[in-house]
Write a protein that holds these residues in place. Sequence first.
Motif: not given
Length: 614
Positions: A45, A124, A335
């Motif tokens: 991640r 994001s 993720e």
Amino acid sequence: MPDQVGVREPLLTDDADAAPERAFEQLGAVADAVLYEGYLLYPYRRSSPKNRVRWQFGVLLPRDWVERFGPVAPGISGSADSWYQQTECLLRAPKDDAVVRLRVRHLQMQHKQVEDADGSPVESLRTADGATHLSFDEAIPRETELTVPLAELLDGGRTVDVGAPGGDEYEPLPGNAARIVRRHRELRAATTVSAEPLTPGLFRLRVRTENTGEPADAGACRNEALRDALIATHTVLGGEGVEFVSLIDPPEALAERARGCRNAFTFPVLGGAPPESTDGEGDGETGPAMLSAPIILSDHPQVAPESPGDLHDAAEIDEILTLRTMLLTDAEKAEARATDPRAARILDRVDSMPREVFERLHGAIRSLTPAASSGSRTSGRSTGTRVSTGADRPEASAPEPPAEARSAAPQAHRETLAPEPGAAIRAAATAPHQELSVPEPPAAAHSTGPEAQHRPAARESATTARAAAPASAAVAPVAPHEPPASKPTATAQRPAWWQEGGDEGLSPATDTVLVGDVRIGAGSPVLLRPRTRGADAQDMFLDGRSATVAGVFHDVDGSVRLAVTVDDDPAAELHGWYGRFHYFRPDEVAPLATTGTPAAPGRAHDRLRRRPQR
């Protein structure tokens, strides 16, 4: 310049001449493991701290940035940042028409930036289809290949460009509401190849790769400077009519020449399959190919056939890492998939792994050889980690047992389960208990005195202790603490460690060992004095610290380890509660209490018997 390794047409068509070509190409899997070592670590991640500090091996940055505080000190490890990398090795070429082939490989950083509908950069973004997109640093694999006659290398050598172009790429996201922009800067680098004659038919080959670019900002932080760097730089060497000499195990006549080779920020080892074992020890090693990598390996590193794919962490066990990845939550997996395509492929492979493939990760016996003698406590065993190479081979005095003996391995007496030469660079995934040697009983086991109570068995896997070494003369055999009169003494017929009852009579919480004139056991205060040679680096940091012994553990090779907790460690009580200790040999500690007996076993000590095995 190709962006990645693909299928290539063979350069040699004659089967008699194809062996060097095969050895060169077979290094591809190991070279790929080197190229992506540490690229992205579990749990894969972006938010994981270990994935915020990346690119640790073979990093060649612009010289002005590297030397802004002074010149770099060369070393064989490629874990230090530098602006150059140099390989020197010995080459045998009996004919004048010899040809040298090399492939310089590295990664080029590429920044992936997510932009919203207004063109503003964001960390994001979630699109209408439910997918999440994250900004992250990716990498493009680059390589340059060169084939040049040895005669030309002796006449001044050749220099080639091994850099990479810069560029921008744009990827619209669903609904054209946002986009991903990928940018990579131009890399300027060059490799110079040359050779010098040493004796008739023997040459020293030199390959030097340098980052010749200028930094965008000489005062930039490392993460920014990496955009101008060659990452995971390494070289694959081969050729026609040439033979490379091992620098680890050279022929005796060439040992001095091998020591004269100067390697900086890289470590060359022989590639390809290890040689067939012979009745004699031989006189050094040579081979048709060589891998010069920023990670220190042994000759003939190979990828284990059980490994279904790269996990980017050659210091881990495939089985454990696969299980951990399976247990990630759905949010964590989402993720990881959004972080990098390579992480997504790892998750896909793990989630869809057939049962039979997963079971193969549990362990593999490469070969079986009888233990050499009771006086030899060494065995070519793997520690069960993902990095395992072909340096360990059976002793000349221990030939391969017949097929019928190999089929009855679990019942055979005093056999060594040794790893296959060149076992693996990743996913060795061998269960530690399947690869440890069964020693002969120590001399004390044949007596009837108190010393006979020393049992060379183990309650723990050998991976919890460092490699065995001869105990100090000042350290006496181990005896249980206040043994009951009815306890039987050890005999030569004691079950081997892997058989039922192999650890009966052993108790880490009550056994003791004599250090000097003081008996040490659970509860004893000691001063840590790790060896100056051969000690683990983490242990050396604890030199001079006081600690408390938590238990006395017996290894399968007959050696003893003291499990300790450091007194001034804020987490000492927590470590003792769930059984996480530092392990030291008896000759690496000094008693702080010169009289008295160890603490009597109690509830705290009893936890050693039932703590979870990891």
